[in-house]
Design a protein around this motif. Structure first.
Motif, mmCIF file in Angstrom:
data_model
loop_
_atom_site.group_PDB
_atom_site.id
_atom_site.type_symbol
_atom_site.label_atom_id
_atom_site.label_comp_id
_atom_site.label_asym_id
_atom_site.label_seq_id
_atom_site.Cartn_x
_atom_site.Cartn_y
_atom_site.Cartn_z
ATOM 1 N N VAL A 13 32.518 -7.012 24.149
ATOM 2 C CA VAL A 13 31.611 -5.919 24.522
ATOM 3 C C VAL A 13 31.635 -4.829 23.459
ATOM 4 C CG1 VAL A 13 31.203 -4.092 26.225
ATOM 5 C CG2 VAL A 13 31.755 -6.402 26.986
ATOM 6 N N GLY A 14 32.822 -4.544 22.936
ATOM 7 C CA GLY A 14 32.970 -3.489 21.930
ATOM 8 C C GLY A 14 32.257 -3.787 20.621
ATOM 9 N N THR A 15 32.014 -5.065 20.342
ATOM 10 C CA THR A 15 31.269 -5.393 19.125
ATOM 11 C C THR A 15 29.791 -5.625 19.414
ATOM 12 O OG1 THR A 15 31.888 -7.727 19.323
ATOM 13 C CG2 THR A 15 33.231 -6.346 17.886
ATOM 14 N N TRP A 16 29.473 -6.174 20.594
ATOM 15 C CA TRP A 16 28.064 -6.422 20.895
ATOM 16 C C TRP A 16 27.324 -5.164 21.330
ATOM 17 C CZ3 TRP A 16 24.823 -9.787 19.254
ATOM 18 C CH2 TRP A 16 25.251 -11.049 18.881
ATOM 19 N N LEU A 17 28.003 -4.214 21.940
ATOM 20 C CA LEU A 17 27.331 -2.983 22.367
ATOM 21 C C LEU A 17 26.762 -2.207 21.177
ATOM 22 C CD1 LEU A 17 26.584 -1.320 24.869
ATOM 23 C CD2 LEU A 17 28.727 -0.093 24.576
ATOM 24 N N PRO A 18 27.550 -1.917 20.136
ATOM 25 C CA PRO A 18 26.954 -1.236 18.976
ATOM 26 C C PRO A 18 25.898 -2.098 18.281
ATOM 27 C CG PRO A 18 29.316 -1.561 18.616
ATOM 28 C CD PRO A 18 28.996 -2.049 19.987
ATOM 29 N N THR A 19 26.106 -3.405 18.288
ATOM 30 C CA THR A 19 25.117 -4.296 17.681
ATOM 31 C C THR A 19 23.798 -4.196 18.431
ATOM 32 O OG1 THR A 19 26.871 -5.814 16.984
ATOM 33 C CG2 THR A 19 24.631 -6.688 17.037
ATOM 34 N N GLY A 20 23.864 -4.260 19.761
ATOM 35 C CA GLY A 20 22.655 -4.166 20.573
ATOM 36 C C GLY A 20 21.934 -2.843 20.399
ATOM 37 N N MET A 21 22.697 -1.776 20.316
ATOM 38 C CA MET A 21 22.081 -0.460 20.119
ATOM 39 C C MET A 21 21.375 -0.388 18.763
ATOM 40 S SD MET A 21 24.929 1.982 21.887
ATOM 41 C CE MET A 21 23.912 3.442 21.941
ATOM 42 N N LEU A 22 22.010 -0.936 17.734
ATOM 43 C CA LEU A 22 21.381 -0.942 16.405
ATOM 44 C C LEU A 22 20.111 -1.788 16.408
ATOM 45 C CD1 LEU A 22 24.512 -1.262 14.096
ATOM 46 C CD2 LEU A 22 22.955 0.695 14.220
ATOM 47 N N LEU A 109 27.989 4.887 11.918
ATOM 48 C CA LEU A 109 29.210 4.588 12.678
ATOM 49 C C LEU A 109 29.113 3.213 13.337
ATOM 50 C CD1 LEU A 109 31.938 5.356 13.950
ATOM 51 C CD2 LEU A 109 30.641 6.431 15.796
ATOM 52 N N PHE A 110 28.013 2.951 14.043
ATOM 53 C CA PHE A 110 27.852 1.665 14.720
ATOM 54 C C PHE A 110 27.806 0.514 13.716
ATOM 55 C CE2 PHE A 110 25.678 3.824 18.547
ATOM 56 C CZ PHE A 110 26.906 4.035 19.149
ATOM 57 N N ALA A 111 27.107 0.705 12.612
ATOM 58 C CA ALA A 111 27.023 -0.351 11.608
ATOM 59 C C ALA A 111 28.385 -0.611 10.963
ATOM 60 C CB ALA A 111 25.991 0.013 10.545
ATOM 61 N N THR A 112 29.183 0.422 10.795
ATOM 62 C CA THR A 112 30.532 0.240 10.255
ATOM 63 C C THR A 112 31.384 -0.580 11.214
ATOM 64 O OG1 THR A 112 30.365 2.321 9.033
ATOM 65 C CG2 THR A 112 32.583 1.441 9.388
ATOM 66 N N ILE A 113 31.247 -0.322 12.506
ATOM 67 C CA ILE A 113 31.971 -1.115 13.514
ATOM 68 C C ILE A 113 31.563 -2.586 13.398
ATOM 69 C CG2 ILE A 113 32.203 -1.565 15.990
ATOM 70 C CD1 ILE A 113 31.954 1.524 16.372
ATOM 71 N N VAL A 114 30.257 -2.833 13.313
ATOM 72 C CA VAL A 114 29.769 -4.215 13.207
ATOM 73 C C VAL A 114 30.214 -4.851 11.898
ATOM 74 C CG1 VAL A 114 27.699 -5.669 13.113
ATOM 75 C CG2 VAL A 114 27.813 -3.766 14.734
ATOM 76 N N LEU A 115 30.228 -4.092 10.829
ATOM 77 C CA LEU A 115 30.642 -4.610 9.527
ATOM 78 C C LEU A 115 32.128 -4.986 9.534
ATOM 79 C CD1 LEU A 115 29.525 -5.108 6.665
ATOM 80 C CD2 LEU A 115 30.250 -2.806 6.078
ATOM 81 N N LEU A 116 32.948 -4.142 10.132
ATOM 82 C CA LEU A 116 34.393 -4.397 10.157
ATOM 83 C C LEU A 116 34.810 -5.391 11.238
ATOM 84 C CD1 LEU A 116 35.722 -0.763 9.600
ATOM 85 C CD2 LEU A 116 35.518 -2.611 7.919
ATOM 86 N N PHE A 117 34.075 -5.396 12.354
ATOM 87 C CA PHE A 117 34.388 -6.272 13.487
ATOM 88 C C PHE A 117 33.117 -6.998 13.920
ATOM 89 C CE2 PHE A 117 36.958 -2.382 13.746
ATOM 90 C CZ PHE A 117 38.219 -2.913 13.543
ATOM 91 N N PRO A 118 32.706 -8.018 13.170
ATOM 92 C CA PRO A 118 31.449 -8.705 13.498
ATOM 93 C C PRO A 118 31.487 -9.273 14.918
ATOM 94 C CG PRO A 118 32.328 -9.475 11.400
ATOM 95 C CD PRO A 118 33.371 -8.608 12.019
ATOM 96 N N PRO A 119 30.327 -9.307 15.581
ATOM 97 C CA PRO A 119 30.296 -9.832 16.950
ATOM 98 C C PRO A 119 30.626 -11.318 16.980
ATOM 99 C CG PRO A 119 28.084 -9.316 16.177
ATOM 100 C CD PRO A 119 29.032 -8.852 15.127
#
Length: 140
Positions: A13-22, A109-119
């Protein structure tokens, strides 16, 4: 559910939530870049950019959103988001906008999360749940 499964679900959820928002933001805003009556058309005009550049940014944002949807390409999409937002920050700084960070910081911020922790792949989560259920059944 055991603790390991809960942690994996939270990571999922922590990786897909920012991905979905982006994906949501960059799809809607990317499409808006093609509308000549949108606020974006006026903003790009004020900043001195030609119409083709606004449309190019729209294509770039739609491409980033599409890349974010697939886990294998999500880091590339996230990097494209960061590059786009850094360009936006540069535009705001050049335009002497003292609030240059307000709309770009969240996507960065969200893209950095996705970049560091891909879904993770959806299939991996399903397999994890199947394994958790089979491990939690009592032995006969």
């Amino acid at each position: 559910m055991n603790r390991a499964v809960v942690i994996k679900v939270l990571k999922f959820v922590g990786t897909w939530l920012p991905t979905g928002m982006l994906v949501f933001v960059f799809t809607s805003q990317g499409l808006a870049k093609f509308d000549a009556t949108s606020g974006w058309a006026r903003a790009f005009e004020v900043w001195g950019y030609p119409e083709w550049f606004r449309q190019l940014i729209g294509v770039q944002e739609l491409l980033a959103a599409a890349l974010l949807v697939w886990p294998r390409t999500a880091p590339i999409g996230a990097a494209l988001v960061i590059i786009t937002m850094l360009g936006g920050i540069g535009t705001h700084i050049a335009a002497n906008d003292r609030w240059w960070f307000r709309s770009e910081s969240g996507p960065i911020l969200f893209a950095t999360i996705v970049l560091l922790f891909p879904p993770p792949q959806i299939a991996a989560l399903a397999a994890m749940f199947r394994g958790a259920r089979s491990n939690s059944t009592p032995a006969p």
